[in-house]
Write an enzyme that holds these catalytic residues in place. Sequence first.
Site, mmCIF file in Angstrom:
data_model
loop_
_atom_site.group_PDB
_atom_site.id
_atom_site.type_symbol
_atom_site.label_atom_id
_atom_site.label_comp_id
_atom_site.label_asym_id
_atom_site.label_seq_id
_atom_site.Cartn_x
_atom_site.Cartn_y
_atom_site.Cartn_z
ATOM 1 N N TYR A 1 3.745 -40.458 36.658
ATOM 2 C CA TYR A 1 4.287 -39.208 35.853
ATOM 3 C C TYR A 1 5.072 -38.261 36.692
ATOM 4 C CZ TYR A 1 0.239 -41.424 33.282
ATOM 5 O OH TYR A 1 -0.613 -41.993 32.572
ATOM 6 N N CYS B 1 18.686 -23.264 36.911
ATOM 7 C CA CYS B 1 18.962 -21.858 36.546
ATOM 8 C C CYS B 1 17.872 -21.435 35.591
ATOM 9 C CB CYS B 1 20.122 -21.480 35.723
ATOM 10 S SG CYS B 1 21.497 -22.284 36.827
ATOM 11 N N GLY C 1 -3.147 -45.740 35.037
ATOM 12 C CA GLY C 1 -2.008 -45.545 35.399
ATOM 13 C C GLY C 1 -1.840 -44.827 36.675
ATOM 14 N N GLU D 1 -7.508 -49.762 31.827
ATOM 15 C CA GLU D 1 -5.914 -49.692 31.646
ATOM 16 C C GLU D 1 -5.638 -48.225 32.552
ATOM 17 O OE1 GLU D 1 -5.178 -49.869 27.729
ATOM 18 O OE2 GLU D 1 -5.926 -47.958 27.243
ATOM 19 N N GLY E 1 -7.570 -43.006 33.306
ATOM 20 C CA GLY E 1 -8.108 -41.633 33.436
ATOM 21 C C GLY E 1 -8.617 -41.319 34.720
HETATM 22 C C1 LIG Z 1 -1.938 -42.801 29.573
HETATM 23 C C2 LIG Z 1 -3.040 -43.873 29.001
HETATM 24 C C3 LIG Z 1 -3.831 -44.376 30.306
HETATM 25 C C4 LIG Z 1 -3.623 -44.302 31.596
HETATM 26 O O1 LIG Z 1 -4.046 -42.955 31.731
HETATM 27 P P1 LIG Z 1 -4.032 -42.629 33.516
HETATM 28 O O2 LIG Z 1 -4.741 -41.206 33.588
HETATM 29 O O3 LIG Z 1 -2.636 -42.650 33.965
HETATM 30 O O4 LIG Z 1 -4.925 -43.471 34.291
HETATM 31 C C5 LIG Z 1 -4.670 -45.272 29.531
HETATM 32 N N1 LIG Z 1 -4.899 -45.419 28.320
HETATM 33 C C6 LIG Z 1 -4.302 -45.038 27.278
HETATM 34 C C7 LIG Z 1 -4.617 -45.053 25.869
HETATM 35 C C8 LIG Z 1 -3.307 -43.862 27.812
HETATM 36 O O5 LIG Z 1 -2.831 -43.211 26.781
#
Ligand SMILES: *Cc1c(COP(=O)(O)O)cnc(C)c1O
Length: 394
Positions: free
Chosen positions: A372, A343, A273, A271, A233
């Site tokens: 994303y 469109c 992203g 974790e 996050g």
């Molecule tokens: C999407 C997600 C992440 C990664 O979130 P980011 O904002 O991309 O870092 C981590 N854990 C869970 C459970 C998620 O659904």
Amino acid sequence: MTLPVAVRQRIEQLKAGHEAPLCAYIYDLPALEQHVKAMRQAMPENCELFYAAKANPEARVLKTLAPWVDGFEAASGGELTWLHEQCPDQPLIFGGPGKLDHELDIALQYQVSAFHVESVTELRSLARIAGKRGVQAPVMLRLNLKLARAPQSRLVMGGKPTPFGLDEEGLASALQVLREEPSLELKGLHFHLLSHQLDVDAHLELIRSYLLTFRQLCRDHGLQLPLLNVGGGMGINYQDAAQSFDWPRFCLGLKGLLDEYPMGAIRIRFEIGRFISAACGYYVMQVLDIKSSHGELFAIGRGGTHHFRTPAAQGHDHPFTVVRGNQPAQVSDQRVTLVGQLCTPKDVLARQQPVAQLAMGDLLVFTLAGAYAWNISHQNFLMHEPPLKAFIEG
Ligand SMILES: *Cc1c(COP(=O)(O)O)cnc(C)c1O
């Protein structure tokens, strides 16, 4: 924003190699590697970094990250299979609501290192399927914590009613199932309450409450757990990338927290992203037309939000740079709305942006397009061709 030289060169190569107006994603793999390496180096001991593959599961992106992360997080059976095929030696962890029996079964087959269990129903299904296979499934219980202060961010998955994780009140019944089922082994707890976090101090406070809650729950329920997953996050500031989540400062603060609340041998797992992959991606559109409508200027580029839904999904004006061609400017120091070929009036990538110079044939290069982006886009809408995909190598 000035583009890195390597990106500029790759764009020139693509343009030289194509007659048709250009539309492409470019991924800067050396920049990605440098970024994840730096993230890794800043982390305190006993911390792990997983990549949440749903941000961008591009094979080359995964392979670039693989040596620098502890593993990958999958949020579906499809992602699991893809990750397993692309990087067979990487540890996998499996989260997400509504997992199918079939998905739980292939996850056992791939020997995932953790199941992030989102409900008691899922826990029972996992017990049954692991039992049938005669194996023990490693479980992390995902909890939707109630916090004294609800987390503030644009995308919140917990601390309020959501489909994710178990309430703390549900923990006792989950633990009862875990005690009854020899095919389940509890490894730890999982918290992921929000995304788009830009505020380091607020995030450290959230982690502090995760640490305290973890300890308290372990004490209350007599648990000894080796692992605490604190989610991802970390946010990107799309309007001012320099104001994105300050990872080095966060890691210093985290070290302070871990000194304050020693966790012993318990490992803290991230974790992440968006914060890992956003900056390595670029979406390039060549300008097909420039027109005035009711007094406002529009530049129509090749492609659109069906390739690059990020600005529509975020409801923001996406940052971009103009790479000029050799036509004299048709627009000078004016505001222009950048749109694609769909469109629908929703196909807007940035509204009313100040542009120094622009002509047909110029390139609009959208930065921070590595997370994303392509994989969240409605690619089949209107049946346009997909963009080219190009990589910058080390
Ligand atoms: C999407 C997600 C992440 C990664 O979130 P980011 O904002 O991309 O870092 C981590 N854990 C869970 C459970 C998620 O659904």
